[in-house]
Design a protein around this motif. Structure first.
Motif, PDB file in Angstrom:
ATOM      1  N   VAL A 132       0.856  -1.187   0.000  1.00 14.77           N
ATOM      2  CA  VAL A 132       0.000   0.000   0.000  1.00 14.77           C
ATOM      3  C   VAL A 132       0.888   1.230   0.000  1.00 14.77           C
ATOM      4  O   VAL A 132       1.867   1.306   0.752  1.00 14.77           O
ATOM      5  CB  VAL A 132      -0.920   0.040   1.242  1.00 14.77           C
ATOM      6  CG1 VAL A 132      -1.676   1.358   1.301  1.00 14.77           C
ATOM      7  CG2 VAL A 132      -1.891  -1.128   1.240  1.00 14.77           C
ATOM      8  N   CYS A 133       0.548   2.198  -0.858  1.00 15.56           N
ATOM      9  CA  CYS A 133       1.185   3.512  -0.801  1.00 15.56           C
ATOM     10  C   CYS A 133       0.177   4.468  -0.185  1.00 15.56           C
ATOM     11  O   CYS A 133      -0.921   4.651  -0.714  1.00 15.56           O
ATOM     12  CB  CYS A 133       1.588   3.984  -2.197  1.00 15.56           C
ATOM     13  SG  CYS A 133       2.425   5.593  -2.206  1.00 15.56           S
ATOM     14  N   ALA A 134       0.509   5.047   0.956  1.00 17.05           N
ATOM     15  CA  ALA A 134      -0.416   5.909   1.695  1.00 17.05           C
ATOM     16  C   ALA A 134       0.202   7.277   1.916  1.00 17.05           C
ATOM     17  O   ALA A 134       1.422   7.444   1.872  1.00 17.05           O
ATOM     18  CB  ALA A 134      -0.773   5.269   3.041  1.00 17.05           C
ATOM     19  N   ASP A 135      -0.656   8.249   2.170  1.00 19.94           N
ATOM     20  CA  ASP A 135      -0.217   9.623   2.413  1.00 19.94           C
ATOM     21  C   ASP A 135      -0.447   9.978   3.872  1.00 19.94           C
ATOM     22  O   ASP A 135      -1.560  10.336   4.264  1.00 19.94           O
ATOM     23  CB  ASP A 135      -0.993  10.583   1.509  1.00 19.94           C
ATOM     24  CG  ASP A 135      -0.543  12.029   1.680  1.00 19.94           C
ATOM     25  OD1 ASP A 135       0.379  12.283   2.477  1.00 19.94           O
ATOM     26  OD2 ASP A 135      -1.119  12.907   1.013  1.00 19.94           O
ATOM     27  N   PRO A 136       0.595   9.884   4.720  1.00 19.86           N
ATOM     28  CA  PRO A 136       0.425  10.197   6.145  1.00 19.86           C
ATOM     29  C   PRO A 136       0.051  11.654   6.409  1.00 19.86           C
ATOM     30  O   PRO A 136      -0.376  11.986   7.518  1.00 19.86           O
ATOM     31  CB  PRO A 136       1.801   9.871   6.742  1.00 19.86           C
ATOM     32  CG  PRO A 136       2.419   8.918   5.764  1.00 19.86           C
ATOM     33  CD  PRO A 136       1.942   9.385   4.428  1.00 19.86           C
ATOM     34  N   GLY A 137       0.209  12.522   5.412  1.00 24.10           N
ATOM     35  CA  GLY A 137      -0.138  13.928   5.591  1.00 24.10           C
ATOM     36  C   GLY A 137      -1.561  14.249   5.211  1.00 24.10           C
ATOM     37  O   GLY A 137      -2.013  15.389   5.390  1.00 24.10           O
ATOM     38  N   ALA A 138      -2.299  13.273   4.686  1.00 22.54           N
ATOM     39  CA  ALA A 138      -3.675  13.512   4.258  1.00 22.54           C
ATOM     40  C   ALA A 138      -4.625  13.474   5.446  1.00 22.54           C
ATOM     41  O   ALA A 138      -4.378  12.792   6.444  1.00 22.54           O
ATOM     42  CB  ALA A 138      -4.091  12.472   3.219  1.00 22.54           C
ATOM     43  N   SER A 139      -5.726  14.185   5.318  1.00 23.25           N
ATOM     44  CA  SER A 139      -6.710  14.218   6.396  1.00 23.25           C
ATOM     45  C   SER A 139      -7.385  12.874   6.579  1.00 23.25           C
ATOM     46  O   SER A 139      -7.928  12.591   7.652  1.00 23.25           O
ATOM     47  CB  SER A 139      -7.759  15.292   6.103  1.00 23.25           C
ATOM     48  OG  SER A 139      -8.408  15.038   4.870  1.00 23.25           O
ATOM     49  N   THR A 140      -7.346  12.023   5.553  1.00 17.24           N
ATOM     50  CA  THR A 140      -8.015  10.723   5.606  1.00 17.24           C
ATOM     51  C   THR A 140      -7.085   9.585   6.014  1.00 17.24           C
ATOM     52  O   THR A 140      -7.495   8.427   6.032  1.00 17.24           O
ATOM     53  CB  THR A 140      -8.618  10.388   4.222  1.00 17.24           C
ATOM     54  OG1 THR A 140      -7.575  10.440   3.234  1.00 17.24           O
ATOM     55  CG2 THR A 140      -9.716  11.386   3.861  1.00 17.24           C
ATOM     56  N   TYR A 141      -5.843   9.887   6.339  1.00 19.33           N
ATOM     57  CA  TYR A 141      -4.867   8.844   6.655  1.00 19.33           C
ATOM     58  C   TYR A 141      -5.274   8.068   7.909  1.00 19.33           C
ATOM     59  O   TYR A 141      -5.767   8.636   8.885  1.00 19.33           O
ATOM     60  CB  TYR A 141      -3.490   9.466   6.859  1.00 19.33           C
ATOM     61  CG  TYR A 141      -2.424   8.489   7.297  1.00 19.33           C
ATOM     62  CD1 TYR A 141      -1.892   7.568   6.395  1.00 19.33           C
ATOM     63  CD2 TYR A 141      -1.962   8.473   8.604  1.00 19.33           C
ATOM     64  CE1 TYR A 141      -0.912   6.666   6.789  1.00 19.33           C
ATOM     65  CE2 TYR A 141      -0.982   7.570   9.010  1.00 19.33           C
ATOM     66  CZ  TYR A 141      -0.469   6.676   8.090  1.00 19.33           C
ATOM     67  OH  TYR A 141       0.499   5.777   8.493  1.00 19.33           O
TER      68      TYR A 141
END
Length: 525
Positions: A246-255
């Motif tokens: 999985v590639c995730a965005d820890p800075g996103a509001s939905t993380y």
């Protein structure tokens, strides 16, 4: 960027999961491996691989912005070049290239690559793809200086720009698809896998006739794609073994946090978190010395913690991983709160007030704004945070209703800053437009040696104060992938032995185009 390894320990059945910052021994499975002796038919984890996928978002590389689908795309599509996490271009579909002495015209010769249906890659495919990308929310801004894209009779791709550009290849990690499929939901690609959908089941099939001699980052006959929805669904599929990366965005509001055993890599994004100053009205940043000293008042290391470590401190407006980032110059603009306090005192602005504008839709950014406000208040500038919803936030920016603001932007891979300083630029809020700085931007594009002068001028001017460059998090089931080297917008970036210099050739075309002579009309004529 360095690979991270984090093991989440299961404390007890049904109890809280926690991730440690130190590597641990992977969990041992209690299931016996399938062997001929036992007659087991259970497929081992290392023999299969799965990814999450959102079919409704499609796989068009020019319009789809879903991070989960773009992870899948990096196994389907390739560009003329790929870009590493160190922002270095590597030839992929481009066999060789040359450019004119004025650096405004480029010519690219293509590899003998094929799409997944066996059809050959042509210059017309590249031209159509790049033209589509010019009108894309994903790639459009980076190609704003491109005026013409054509195919030559010899089958080369010719690109003309309106300004000199020394390193155009680093902008061309744009996926190439067949010319007649640039607007398709699931266009074919030249990558190592092809999408297959059967009875509502989606999967990637390894191409046996893949044109490239370099092995892909993962090499499974079949990669199962699991339909997914929310970030929590994506996380749960990974944690319960339905998917493996999985590639995730820890800075996103939905993380959402990941709480299992995994291996972890950083993935470059080009996303800059920065402060922008308003020099007009009663803003204390109308004072040049205070504005230039702002960089010293912000503790960037504390902000990295807010972003869970998925960010790098940056005191210059370029990623610290990039070759144009000068560490000696950067050290002149680091955290030194006494320097900011002194600048306030010398300007007679100690204990004055300032409003920091931030978009309230992202909790991490609001938390960062609050931390910055506390740091600067401790230095003698009383900062109040004004957190507004996106629509009101953008409106306040457009009318200049702020002293300074906390913003975020994805910069092009060559760190073109003209978006901040050109007249009517997309980010010229608070009277940031500056002819001198814009000209330095163009000089930097022409010759990367000029980035030093540009960055020095930007920091001394102070209207733009860089803070962090964010990264994505790539989680993988332990043991399923090895030596992963995520690149920019390419989780499954495949390193090869070719460097950019290996593909560079001498220019064989005509020299600089001379301006056409035109007749000057007679006055009142």
């Amino acid at each position: 960027m360095a690979k991270r390894r984090i093991l989440a320990l299961m404390l007890c059945l049904g109890l809280l999961w926690g991730c440690t910052s130190e590597p641990e021994t992977p969990r041992e499975t209690t299931e016996p491996a399938a062997t001929e002796e036992t007659g087991g038919e259970k497929e081992s984890r290392a023999e299969r691989f799965g990814l999450s996928y959102q079919p409704e978002a499609g796989l068009n590389p020019y319009s789809c912005t879903r991070l989960v689908n773009r992870t899948v795309m990096s196994l389907l599509y390739q560009g003329l070049f790929s870009v590493t996490s160190q922002y270095q271009a590597e030839p992929v579909l481009c066999r060789s290239y040359s450019c004119s002495s004025d650096l405004k015209r480029y010519s690219f010769t293509l590899e003998n690559a094929t799409f997944s249906d066996g059809s050959s890659l042509t210059a017309q495919d590249v031209v159509a793809s790049l033209r589509r990308a010019r009108n894309s929310p994903v790639y459009g801004d980076r190609l704003k200086h491109v005026t013409e894209i054509t195919a030559s009779q010899e089958g080369r791709v010719e690109i003309t720009l309106d300004t000199a550009c020394e390193n155009l290849p680093v902008l061309l990690n744009i996926p190439i698809v067949p010319a007649d499929q640039v607007d398709g939901d699931e266009p074919l690609g030249t990558g190592p896998y092809v999408l297959r959908t059967t009875g509502g089941s989606n999967r990637l099939i390894r191409r046996q006739n893949w044109w490239s001699e370099y092995p892909p980052a993962v090499d499974f006959d079949t990669i199962q794609l699991t339909r997914t929805g929310t970030p929590s669904d994506i996380r749960d599929q990974f944690e319960f073994g339905e998917t493996d990366l999985v590639c995730a965005d820890p800075g996103a509001s939905t993380y959402v946090e990941y709480r299992c055993d995994y291996e972890l890599w950083d993935c470059a994004t080009g996303i800059l978190l920065y402060l922008g100053c308003n020099t007009s009205g009663s803003s204390p940043f109308g004072n040049g010395a205070v504005r230039a000293a702002l960089t010293h008042g912000v503790n960037r290391r504390a902000l990295v913690e807010i972003y869970k470590g998925f960010a790098q401190e940056a005191t210059l407006p370029a990623s610290p991983e990039a070759p144009v980032y000068d560490t000696a110059l950067a050290s002149q603009f680091g955290y030194a709160p006494d320097a900011f306090s002194a600048a306030l005192g010398q300007a007679g602005l100690r204990n004055t007030s300032a409003t920091l504008l931030v978009c309230s839709d992202n909790p991490n950014r609001v938390a960062a704004a609050q931390a910055i406000a506390e740091q600067l208040t401790a230095c003698g500038l009383n900062v109040t945070v004004n957190a507004l919803g996106e629509e009101r936030y953008l409106q306040a920016l457009s009318v200049g209703n702020f002293d300074f603001y906390l913003g975020e932007v994805r910069l092009s891979p060559n760190f073109d800053l003209s978006v901040f300083f050109e007249e009517d630029g997309a980010l010229t809020y608070g009277s940031m437009a500056d002819v001198g700085l814009y000209q330095l931007c163009l000089k930097a594009l022409e010759n990367s040696g000029n980035y030093y002068e540009l960055f020095e001028a930007v920091m001394e001017d102070g209207q733009l104060c860089p803070l962090l460059f964010r990264t994505y998090a790539v989680y993988a089931t332990r043991g399923t992938v090895t030596d992963l080297l995520p690149g920019l917008d390419n989780v499954f970036h495949t390193a090869n032995s070719r460097q950019l210099a290996d593909a560079r050739e001498d220019w064989a075309g005509p020299e600089e185009t001379q301006p056409e002579e035109t007749e000057v009309p007679a006055e009142n004529g």
